[in-house]
Write a protein that holds these residues in place. Structure first.
Motif, PDB file in Angstrom:
ATOM      1  N   CYS A 262      39.785  50.764  46.008  1.00 56.17           N
ATOM      2  CA  CYS A 262      39.567  48.868  46.459  1.00 56.17           C
ATOM      3  C   CYS A 262      41.168  48.542  46.030  1.00 56.17           C
ATOM      4  O   CYS A 262      41.304  48.402  44.953  1.00 56.17           O
ATOM      5  N   GLN A 263      41.505  47.877  46.923  1.00 57.59           N
ATOM      6  CA  GLN A 263      42.936  47.026  46.614  1.00 57.59           C
ATOM      7  C   GLN A 263      42.496  45.747  46.042  1.00 57.59           C
ATOM      8  O   GLN A 263      43.228  44.795  45.646  1.00 57.59           O
ATOM      9  N   SER A 264      41.260  45.537  46.006  1.00 53.78           N
ATOM     10  CA  SER A 264      41.066  43.935  45.462  1.00 53.78           C
ATOM     11  C   SER A 264      40.422  43.951  44.230  1.00 53.78           C
ATOM     12  O   SER A 264      40.775  43.203  43.238  1.00 53.78           O
ATOM     13  N   CYS A 265      39.441  45.143  44.050  1.00 51.30           N
ATOM     14  CA  CYS A 265      38.892  45.158  42.331  1.00 51.30           C
ATOM     15  C   CYS A 265      39.385  46.497  41.587  1.00 51.30           C
ATOM     16  O   CYS A 265      39.002  46.625  40.691  1.00 51.30           O
ATOM     17  N   GLY A 266      39.955  47.548  42.414  1.00 50.76           N
ATOM     18  CA  GLY A 266      40.280  48.548  41.828  1.00 50.76           C
ATOM     19  C   GLY A 266      39.091  49.764  41.693  1.00 50.76           C
ATOM     20  O   GLY A 266      39.120  50.676  41.071  1.00 50.76           O
ATOM     21  N   ALA A 267      38.111  49.541  42.443  1.00 55.22           N
ATOM     22  CA  ALA A 267      36.715  50.441  42.622  1.00 55.22           C
ATOM     23  C   ALA A 267      37.403  51.906  43.205  1.00 55.22           C
ATOM     24  O   ALA A 267      38.118  51.889  43.977  1.00 55.22           O
ATOM     25  N   VAL A 268      37.024  52.863  42.769  1.00 54.41           N
ATOM     26  CA  VAL A 268      37.384  54.189  43.255  1.00 54.41           C
ATOM     27  C   VAL A 268      35.994  55.027  44.020  1.00 54.41           C
ATOM     28  O   VAL A 268      34.955  55.023  43.642  1.00 54.41           O
TER      29      VAL A 268
ATOM     30  N   ALA B 190      31.407  47.006  44.933  1.00 53.30           N
ATOM     31  CA  ALA B 190      31.878  46.293  43.662  1.00 53.30           C
ATOM     32  C   ALA B 190      31.906  44.978  43.897  1.00 53.30           C
ATOM     33  O   ALA B 190      31.467  43.929  42.948  1.00 53.30           O
ATOM     34  N   CYS B 191      32.885  44.405  44.744  1.00 54.41           N
ATOM     35  CA  CYS B 191      33.305  43.092  44.747  1.00 54.41           C
ATOM     36  C   CYS B 191      32.963  42.708  46.370  1.00 54.41           C
ATOM     37  O   CYS B 191      33.411  41.352  46.430  1.00 54.41           O
ATOM     38  N   GLY B 192      32.709  43.395  47.212  1.00 47.81           N
ATOM     39  CA  GLY B 192      32.254  42.970  48.596  1.00 47.81           C
ATOM     40  C   GLY B 192      33.380  42.727  49.587  1.00 47.81           C
ATOM     41  O   GLY B 192      32.977  42.213  50.659  1.00 47.81           O
ATOM     42  N   ALA B 193      34.473  43.200  49.314  1.00 48.47           N
ATOM     43  CA  ALA B 193      35.505  43.046  50.158  1.00 48.47           C
ATOM     44  C   ALA B 193      35.497  43.976  51.310  1.00 48.47           C
ATOM     45  O   ALA B 193      35.063  45.024  51.132  1.00 48.47           O
ATOM     46  N   TRP B 194      35.809  43.516  52.353  1.00 52.18           N
ATOM     47  CA  TRP B 194      35.786  44.484  53.640  1.00 52.18           C
ATOM     48  C   TRP B 194      37.180  45.342  53.784  1.00 52.18           C
ATOM     49  O   TRP B 194      38.398  44.370  53.761  1.00 52.18           O
ATOM     50  N   ASN B 195      37.318  46.261  54.194  1.00 53.21           N
ATOM     51  CA  ASN B 195      38.489  47.177  54.589  1.00 53.21           C
ATOM     52  C   ASN B 195      39.459  47.020  53.415  1.00 53.21           C
ATOM     53  O   ASN B 195      40.647  46.890  53.819  1.00 53.21           O
ATOM     54  N   SER B 196      39.261  47.076  52.463  1.00 49.25           N
ATOM     55  CA  SER B 196      40.105  46.934  51.175  1.00 49.25           C
ATOM     56  C   SER B 196      40.342  48.523  50.555  1.00 49.25           C
ATOM     57  O   SER B 196      41.132  48.506  49.828  1.00 49.25           O
ATOM     58  N   PHE B 197      39.856  49.369  51.402  1.00 52.67           N
ATOM     59  CA  PHE B 197      39.939  50.774  50.379  1.00 52.67           C
ATOM     60  C   PHE B 197      40.958  51.545  51.035  1.00 52.67           C
ATOM     61  O   PHE B 197      41.407  51.496  52.308  1.00 52.67           O
ATOM     62  N   VAL B 198      41.927  51.986  50.350  1.00 55.16           N
ATOM     63  CA  VAL B 198      43.343  52.717  50.809  1.00 55.16           C
ATOM     64  C   VAL B 198      43.142  54.178  50.184  1.00 55.16           C
ATOM     65  O   VAL B 198      42.965  54.342  48.815  1.00 55.16           O
ATOM     66  N   GLU B 199      43.803  55.142  50.903  1.00 54.71           N
ATOM     67  CA  GLU B 199      43.652  56.536  50.342  1.00 54.71           C
ATOM     68  C   GLU B 199      44.940  56.708  49.412  1.00 54.71           C
ATOM     69  O   GLU B 199      45.989  56.315  49.616  1.00 54.71           O
TER      70      GLU B 199
ATOM     71  N   ASP C 283      42.931  33.696  47.500  1.00 53.13           N
ATOM     72  CA  ASP C 283      41.835  33.076  46.695  1.00 53.13           C
ATOM     73  C   ASP C 283      42.666  32.389  45.182  1.00 53.13           C
ATOM     74  O   ASP C 283      42.297  31.827  44.800  1.00 53.13           O
ATOM     75  N   GLY C 284      44.046  32.673  45.308  1.00 52.83           N
ATOM     76  CA  GLY C 284      44.692  32.067  44.271  1.00 52.83           C
ATOM     77  C   GLY C 284      44.569  33.047  42.914  1.00 52.83           C
ATOM     78  O   GLY C 284      45.183  32.601  41.803  1.00 52.83           O
ATOM     79  N   SER C 285      44.161  34.057  42.951  1.00 55.65           N
ATOM     80  CA  SER C 285      44.079  34.888  41.903  1.00 55.65           C
ATOM     81  C   SER C 285      45.148  36.094  41.851  1.00 55.65           C
ATOM     82  O   SER C 285      46.069  36.340  43.120  1.00 55.65           O
ATOM     83  N   ILE C 286      45.716  36.499  40.754  1.00 55.20           N
ATOM     84  CA  ILE C 286      47.051  37.361  40.876  1.00 55.20           C
ATOM     85  C   ILE C 286      46.500  38.649  41.488  1.00 55.20           C
ATOM     86  O   ILE C 286      45.474  39.301  41.081  1.00 55.20           O
ATOM     87  N   ALA C 287      47.386  39.340  42.254  1.00 55.15           N
ATOM     88  CA  ALA C 287      47.110  40.486  43.171  1.00 55.15           C
ATOM     89  C   ALA C 287      46.893  41.545  42.043  1.00 55.15           C
ATOM     90  O   ALA C 287      47.793  41.657  41.326  1.00 55.15           O
ATOM     91  N   GLY C 288      46.017  42.537  42.602  1.00 55.90           N
ATOM     92  CA  GLY C 288      46.167  43.807  41.880  1.00 55.90           C
ATOM     93  C   GLY C 288      44.695  43.847  41.082  1.00 55.90           C
ATOM     94  O   GLY C 288      43.808  42.912  41.177  1.00 55.90           O
ATOM     95  N   PRO C 289      44.337  44.756  40.144  1.00 53.65           N
ATOM     96  CA  PRO C 289      43.210  45.089  39.477  1.00 53.65           C
ATOM     97  C   PRO C 289      43.156  43.985  38.317  1.00 53.65           C
ATOM     98  O   PRO C 289      44.436  43.637  37.739  1.00 53.65           O
ATOM     99  N   ARG C 290      42.076  43.564  37.939  1.00 54.60           N
ATOM    100  CA  ARG C 290      41.801  42.619  36.808  1.00 54.60           C
ATOM    101  C   ARG C 290      42.089  42.989  35.526  1.00 54.60           C
ATOM    102  O   ARG C 290      42.394  42.547  34.693  1.00 54.60           O
ATOM    103  N   VAL C 291      42.410  44.408  35.539  1.00 57.02           N
ATOM    104  CA  VAL C 291      42.398  45.204  34.431  1.00 57.02           C
ATOM    105  C   VAL C 291      44.047  44.786  33.716  1.00 57.02           C
ATOM    106  O   VAL C 291      44.356  44.844  32.627  1.00 57.02           O
TER     107      VAL C 291
END
Length: 472
Positions: free
Chosen positions: A10-16, A26-35, A225-233
């Motif tokens: 997931c390109q929003s939260c990093g879920a695998v 995990a975060c509820g984002a749509w069409n955010s998974f990339v292979e 939404d104003g947050s830094i792009a990429g995983p929160r980690v």
């Protein structure tokens, strides 16, 4: 040879996930998974096999006692007072900072100004741009009058090439990476800007900062939404996270610290965008109060705190009759839910009705206020607009309002009042203060209940009293 595996990240939260899904659980984002394609071994299996047997020999890490001498961490002052204020007194050597902000807000301008100032003071500074060519960075430096600064410049996006270049020579004092989303490493095979690449590149740069003692500043893009792009980690890996905020329609910019392991959080630095770059604003209160008209109804001056800095801002309210079935509630610069609470308290405990009125609230200058101490100033502006009674040009307001209508004390009251006195205010309305907590030259009016403030405005107003209902 390690087996290659395919996974979806997931390109929003990093879920695998092992397969593509439309919505991230995990975060509820749509069409955010990339292979993404990576090695078959994970971090755990790289050290221990399937049966728990070690696959490689590690090194012995020295263990020390909790007590002992603590060396004072030296700081690297940037020479820009507002930037040093936000970082807690300067850059800490061996630390990693993440600076985020909207496109075109001035992140690169601020960092190149800081890099040039440090380089002129004798520090070794390396500026690596992954978004612009060397000629483009030189054009910006020439426009800002910084072309004579001895800053080492490079345009590169490969993490391996950047680390090899930094290792070839003396350890730099400051390394600026603009930006982390453009870096890529050969360790993973996904494209630049993906979650895996951003996380791996940031981890490599943070490791370099800790091992070499150089200060590394990473520039990060932000999402819608104003947050830094990429995983929160990534925000957890760095030592400090700074957000560069501002409005394209205004000239000032706010650098806000939301995380700092070596200094206070919620600290801000104020800059003004000019033709020659960013200029420091040592007294932001004068900037936000410069065009104030004290004769207008619905305007209250709030004595607030941003980190350790007192700041006066004007809160403007407009209460107008509406013909709609559902009145409008519009807020700029404050919490919408907080406004709904203040309106409910005014109606329940003060008898002031807003059911047939539209309510518009804005913080002058485009600044965003987050502390609850602005409750009393907001209530004063609302009642003033409804009654058509100006509050005066020489009075400030601060205090937290509870659901019972009580006005609660807030922290740093003395600093708020001293800032108000310095700017020429002579009256202050707020909660009851301890003796000696405010300057002697400032007249204080303590209000214990919100209804006391409404009564005070109704008594002093020249345009009529607010509409109140008698309780039987």
């Amino acid at each position: 040879m390690a087996k290659r595996t395919t996974q979806f990240v997931c390109q929003s939260c990093g879920a695998v996930s092992s397969r593509w899904v439309g919505k991230c659980e995990a975060c509820g984002a749509w069409n955010s998974f990339v292979e993404e394609v990576g090695g078959g071994t994970t971090i755990g299996s790289a050290v221990f096999g399937q049966k728990g047997r070690p696959m490689r020999k590690g090194r012995v890490v020295p263990l020390v006692e909790l007590s002992g001498e603590i060396a004072q961490t030296p700081r690297l002052e940037s020479g820009i007072a507002e930037l040093d204020r936000v970082t807690g007194g300067g850059f800490v050597r061996g630390s990693a900072l993440l600076v985020g902000g909207d496109p075109g807000i001035g992140k690169s301008t601020l960092l190149i100004q800081a890099a040039a100032t440090l380089a002129r003071k004798g520090a070794r500074v390396v500026y690596v741009s992954g978004e612009e060519a060397v000629a483009q960075v030189r054009l910006r430096a020439e426009r800002l009058g910084l072309s004579d600064a001895p800053v080492a410049l490079a345009a590169e996006t490969s993490v391996e090439d950047i680390l090899t270049t930094l290792a070839d020579g003396p350890v730099p004092d400051l390394v600026v990476i603009d930006s982390i989303q453009t870096l890529w490493t050969e360790v993973v095979e996904s494209g630049p800007g993906t979650v895996t690449q951003v996380r791996t590149a940031a981890q490599a740069m943070v490791r370099y900062a800790k091992e070499s003692g150089a200060t590394v500043v990473l520039v990060g893009h932000v999402t819608k939404d104003g947050s830094i792009a990429g995983p929160r980690v990534v925000e957890h890996m760095v030592d400090a996270v700074l957000y560069f905020e501002g409005d394209g329609a205004r000239h000032f910019r706010v650098l806000r610290s939301v995380k700092n392991r070596f200094g206070p959080t919620d600290e801000i630095g104020v800059f003004e965008m000019t033709g020659g770059g960013l200029r420091e604003v040592p007294n932001p209160s004068e900037l936000f109060m410069g065009e104030r008209d004290g004769s207008s109804a619905g305007a209250a001056v709030f004595a607030g705190m941003e980190g350790t800095r007192p700041m006066l801002v004007e809160i403007q309210a407009l209460v107008a009759p509406t013909s709609l079935g559902t009145p409008r509630r519009a807020v700029v610069g404050w919490d919408n839910s907080r406004l709904a609470m203040i309106l409910a308290v005014l109606e329940a405990h003060c008898g002031v009705r807003f059911g047939q009125h539209d309510v518009y609230l804005a913080v002058a200058g485009g600044l965003r206020i987050q502390e609850p101490a602005a409750d009393l100033a907001v209530a004063a502006a609302l009642v003033s607009s409804l009654a058509g009674a100006p509050l005066g040009h020489d009075c400030v307001y601060f205090g937290e309002v509870s659901l019972s209508g009580a006005v609660r004390p807030v922290a740093h009251a003395a600093a708020r009042l001293k800032e108000a006195e310095k700017l020429g205010f002579v009256r202050a309305v707020g909660p009851k203060l301890a003796n000696g907590e405010a300057p002697n030259g400032l007249k204080r009016a303590a209000v214990a209940q919100l209804v006391d403030l409404v009564t005070r405005i109704a008594a002093d107003g020249a345009g009529g009293a607010p509409r109140r209902e008698q309780r039987g």
